[in-house]
Enzyme design. Sequence first.
Site, PDB file in Angstrom:
ATOM      1  N   ASP A  96       0.841  -1.190   0.000  1.00  0.00           N
ATOM      2  CA  ASP A  96       0.000   0.000   0.000  1.00  0.00           C
ATOM      3  C   ASP A  96       0.877   1.241   0.000  1.00  0.00           C
ATOM      4  OD1 ASP A  96      -2.421   1.350  -0.033  1.00  0.00           O
ATOM      5  OD2 ASP A  96      -2.525   1.480   2.153  1.00  0.00           O
ATOM      6  N   HIS A 103      -3.641  14.018   0.995  1.00  0.00           N
ATOM      7  CA  HIS A 103      -3.813  13.107   2.126  1.00  0.00           C
ATOM      8  C   HIS A 103      -2.610  13.167   3.064  1.00  0.00           C
ATOM      9  CE1 HIS A 103      -4.762   9.558   4.491  1.00  0.00           C
ATOM     10  NE2 HIS A 103      -3.613   9.012   4.136  1.00  0.00           N
ATOM     11  N   GLU A 168     -10.148   3.900   3.990  1.00  0.00           N
ATOM     12  CA  GLU A 168      -9.275   4.626   3.075  1.00  0.00           C
ATOM     13  C   GLU A 168      -9.717   4.259   1.670  1.00  0.00           C
ATOM     14  OE1 GLU A 168      -5.132   3.924   4.127  1.00  0.00           O
ATOM     15  OE2 GLU A 168      -5.265   5.468   5.687  1.00  0.00           O
ATOM     16  N   GLU A 170      -9.180   3.935  -2.090  1.00  0.00           N
ATOM     17  CA  GLU A 170      -7.947   3.799  -2.873  1.00  0.00           C
ATOM     18  C   GLU A 170      -8.229   3.091  -4.193  1.00  0.00           C
ATOM     19  OE1 GLU A 170      -4.637   2.273  -0.690  1.00  0.00           O
ATOM     20  OE2 GLU A 170      -5.298   3.118   1.225  1.00  0.00           O
ATOM     21  N   ASP A 202      -8.979   0.323   2.308  1.00  0.00           N
ATOM     22  CA  ASP A 202      -7.930  -0.071   3.246  1.00  0.00           C
ATOM     23  C   ASP A 202      -8.394   0.301   4.659  1.00  0.00           C
ATOM     24  OD1 ASP A 202      -5.542  -0.660   4.529  1.00  0.00           O
ATOM     25  OD2 ASP A 202      -4.609   1.238   3.969  1.00  0.00           O
ATOM     26  N   ARG A 206      -7.316   3.643  13.582  1.00  0.00           N
ATOM     27  CA  ARG A 206      -6.387   4.762  13.813  1.00  0.00           C
ATOM     28  C   ARG A 206      -5.775   4.741  15.208  1.00  0.00           C
ATOM     29  NH1 ARG A 206      -5.361   5.766   8.702  1.00  0.00           N
ATOM     30  NH2 ARG A 206      -7.189   6.417   7.533  1.00  0.00           N
ATOM     31  N   GLN A 209      -3.134   2.055  15.116  1.00  0.00           N
ATOM     32  CA  GLN A 209      -2.078   2.526  14.215  1.00  0.00           C
ATOM     33  C   GLN A 209      -1.210   3.601  14.879  1.00  0.00           C
ATOM     34  OE1 GLN A 209      -3.685   4.261  10.627  1.00  0.00           O
ATOM     35  NE2 GLN A 209      -1.685   4.818   9.805  1.00  0.00           N
ATOM     36  N   LYS A 222      -3.804  -2.089  10.351  1.00  0.00           N
ATOM     37  CA  LYS A 222      -4.227  -2.212   8.955  1.00  0.00           C
ATOM     38  C   LYS A 222      -4.486  -3.669   8.543  1.00  0.00           C
ATOM     39  CE  LYS A 222      -3.026   2.061   7.348  1.00  0.00           C
ATOM     40  NZ  LYS A 222      -3.863   2.926   6.498  1.00  0.00           N
ATOM     41  N   THR A 226      -8.543  -5.872   4.261  1.00  0.00           N
ATOM     42  CA  THR A 226      -8.525  -4.908   3.156  1.00  0.00           C
ATOM     43  C   THR A 226      -9.541  -5.407   2.141  1.00  0.00           C
ATOM     44  OG1 THR A 226      -6.142  -4.579   3.497  1.00  0.00           O
ATOM     45  CG2 THR A 226      -7.089  -3.776   1.421  1.00  0.00           C
ATOM     46  N   GLU A 327      -9.499  12.387   8.061  1.00  0.00           N
ATOM     47  CA  GLU A 327      -9.431  13.742   7.496  1.00  0.00           C
ATOM     48  C   GLU A 327     -10.796  14.419   7.500  1.00  0.00           C
ATOM     49  OE1 GLU A 327      -6.787  13.527   3.694  1.00  0.00           O
ATOM     50  OE2 GLU A 327      -7.417  11.511   4.227  1.00  0.00           O
TER      51      GLU A 327
HETATM   52 MN    MN Z   1      -3.956   2.880   2.810  1.00  0.00          MN
END
Ligand code: MN
Length: 380
Positions: A96, A103, A168, A170, A202, A206, A209, A222, A226, A327
């Site tokens: 990834d 971002h 996420e 993607e 993804d 948080r 992480q 993570k 996925t 975000e």
């Molecule tokens: Mn990602």
Amino acid sequence: MTDFGRTTLPYCSFVTEGAPHVGVGIGTQVLDLTRAASAIVPEHAELFADGSLDALMAAGPDVWHAVREALLAHQPASLLDDVELVLPFTVADYVDFYASEHHATNVGRIFRPGGDALTPNWKHLPIGYHGRAGTVVVSGTSIVRPSGQRRSPDGEITFGPSIKLDIEAELGFVVGVPSALATPVPIDQFAQHVFGVCLVNDWSARDIQAWEYVPLGPFLGKSFATSISPWIIPLAALEGARVEQPAQSPEPLPYLQGSEPWGFDLDFVVSINGTEVSRPPFASMYWTGAQMLAHMTVNGASLRTGDLFASGTISGAGVAERGSLLELSWNGTEPITLADGSTRSFLEDGDTVTISAVAHLARGEMLELGEVCGTIVGHP
Ligand code: MN
């Protein structure tokens, strides 16, 4: 089902009578290629026998184009309406990236306030990490809320279900043709190796992480899941959506400079429980898939059929173009409101996240790229 029209010709794998078959999307229906290949592409029929895309992906661009031309010329007699879609290829390695400047800048401002938003290496190389291929799941698979270590704001270390479960949005690139160990893949060989693209969510915890990622990067925050879309869009279908990427400064090193544009004019839509919360624009991505491929092999690391590498969260410049809740809610300080009046900083149990995308072709047409969805299930 998504209406793929007649010329996108995305591939899937679906289960019929207990066995996987390769399918091709035509309009809102599916052509059973495992069954029909001996009539449509007899010289390549064996590629579809096991019901996954693995053999086709490994066969390379000449075969990809021959099959695609045969499908474009074919008049399908019988198509299927409702099929059970499964993971379409065997995921080999999963990488990834972190290729959106907006971002990376937002995350830098959230986690390192007062410091430089971008790390010193960010504009010199596409930053990435190795994820967990074995937990890549097909769209529709429920996502069990992960547990792990978190550090509370007062510094206490606790264990429990993530309270900052995030998304996420993607784009994923699917490698077809492998490469040899100790032999970097030049940037202009992108289309000789990459079979197509899919949509990726993804999922990211948080809180887990944030506590674990220094100094070696994302790990358990993570690796629990996925999600990818069940439809793989052939690179050839996106030819008309190719655009120049944003200008790069400083100029990247020669191995990251290609002679062809590999940006894509794609618009993503992120919805939570049916409320649209974001429209991330893929054309704003700083690094291209071709640069990612060149970078991840420049040290001699080899490719395998089924390698999946994803772009990283797609975020545009606008507030409503951010591809993660981190975000969108600015780490929980500015919750977003859904259509039912409820608010979200991060995901709650029962939430369904759907990420879809369309490609804008130069001639003004649009192609649907399908969707990837998943529903959060509380920790057992
Ligand atoms: Mn990602």
